[in-house]
Write a protein that holds these residues in place. Structure first.
Motif, mmCIF file in Angstrom:
data_model
loop_
_atom_site.group_PDB
_atom_site.id
_atom_site.type_symbol
_atom_site.label_atom_id
_atom_site.label_comp_id
_atom_site.label_asym_id
_atom_site.label_seq_id
_atom_site.Cartn_x
_atom_site.Cartn_y
_atom_site.Cartn_z
ATOM 1 N N GLY A 1 0.819 -1.203 0.000
ATOM 2 C CA GLY A 1 0.000 0.000 0.000
ATOM 3 C C GLY A 1 0.855 1.256 0.000
ATOM 4 O O GLY A 1 0.435 2.304 -0.459
ATOM 5 N N ASP A 2 2.055 1.134 0.536
ATOM 6 C CA ASP A 2 2.989 2.260 0.577
ATOM 7 C C ASP A 2 4.239 2.025 -0.258
ATOM 8 O O ASP A 2 4.786 2.955 -0.827
ATOM 9 N N GLN A 3 4.688 0.775 -0.294
ATOM 10 C CA GLN A 3 5.965 0.486 -0.949
ATOM 11 C C GLN A 3 6.055 -0.973 -1.381
ATOM 12 O O GLN A 3 5.342 -1.831 -0.869
ATOM 13 N N TRP A 4 6.989 -1.227 -2.307
ATOM 14 C CA TRP A 4 7.277 -2.585 -2.740
ATOM 15 C C TRP A 4 8.260 -3.202 -1.755
ATOM 16 O O TRP A 4 9.162 -2.540 -1.250
ATOM 17 N N LEU A 5 8.063 -4.482 -1.491
ATOM 18 C CA LEU A 5 8.955 -5.191 -0.586
ATOM 19 C C LEU A 5 8.975 -6.673 -0.925
ATOM 20 O O LEU A 5 8.109 -7.181 -1.635
ATOM 21 N N ALA A 6 9.994 -7.340 -0.417
ATOM 22 C CA ALA A 6 10.106 -8.793 -0.520
ATOM 23 C C ALA A 6 10.372 -9.303 0.891
ATOM 24 O O ALA A 6 11.180 -8.725 1.620
ATOM 25 N N TRP A 7 9.680 -10.370 1.281
ATOM 26 C CA TRP A 7 9.912 -10.894 2.618
ATOM 27 C C TRP A 7 9.872 -12.407 2.616
ATOM 28 O O TRP A 7 9.320 -13.044 1.718
ATOM 29 N N ALA A 8 10.472 -12.976 3.638
ATOM 30 C CA ALA A 8 10.478 -14.427 3.845
ATOM 31 C C ALA A 8 10.484 -14.678 5.344
ATOM 32 O O ALA A 8 10.833 -13.804 6.137
ATOM 33 N N HIS A 9 10.106 -15.889 5.712
ATOM 34 C CA HIS A 9 10.233 -16.275 7.121
ATOM 35 C C HIS A 9 11.714 -16.325 7.461
ATOM 36 O O HIS A 9 12.547 -16.652 6.616
#
Length: 183
Positions: A154-162
């Motif tokens: 909603g504000d920014q692009w990101l990549a995440w993982a556990h």
């Protein structure tokens, strides 16, 4: 015997083919990751004893640590010949384990950075005839706020993982971090 966190011991003392008693303790550490590095399936973080004694020679040997996908799921271990040596071996393994976890987290951050960088590059490419911005975004989105991957919050692009060790923790890379590094 009280051992440091993430370390374990098994007394596998036995008798060899010459009927000589061979004292042997295996001290080992947890795996620094909870997903197979190759196929990404869950693996035992706390592995069973990774070594055994060859009954004919009394020598230690690694047990088969091959995952179903063919990846060797290495476990750090030390064989010692007396119970008195177990605490020192466990202390070394605790240090190595912490270093291995740190290295695995670094690799995870690099992987997420590369994935997000590629997604942002794809997002920046000109749209083809009939393609909308929403189509392009849907193409690069692989996750959600509750599913690891790439997405826009909603504000920014990101990549995440556990996190490599803890299901409750996450590793996140933000587009702003990538762009900040390239200034």
């Amino acid at each position: 015997m009280l051992l440091p966190d993430h370390t374990h011991v098994a007394d596998i003392s036995g008798t060899n083919a010459s009927h000589v008693t061979v004292p042997l303790w295996i001290v080992w550490a947890d795996r620094p990751y909870r997903l197979c590095p190759n196929c990404k399936e869950s693996v035992q973080v706390v592995p069973d004893c990774p070594a055994s004694m060859d009954p004919s020679t009394g020598e230690t040997q690694s047990v088969n640590l091959t995952h179903g996908c063919g990846e060797w799921l290495a476990v750090r271990w030390i064989a010692v010949d007396s119970a008195e040596k177990v605490p020192e071996a466990a202390e070394w393994l605790e240090v190595w384990h912490a270093q291995d976890v740190h290295a695995a987290r670094w690799v995870a951050v690099q992987d997420l950075t590369n994935e997000l960088r590629a997604a942002l590059a794809r997002l920046a490419e000109p749209l083809v005839a009939g393609e909308t911005k929403a189509d392009r975004e849907a193409e690069i989105i692989t996750g959600r706020d509750d599913t690891p991957g790439i997405y826009h919050d909603g504000d920014q692009w990101l990549a995440w993982a556990h996190d490599v060790r803890d299901d409750g923790e996450t590793i996140t890379v933000y587009a702003a971090e990538i762009q900040e590094k390239h200034k």
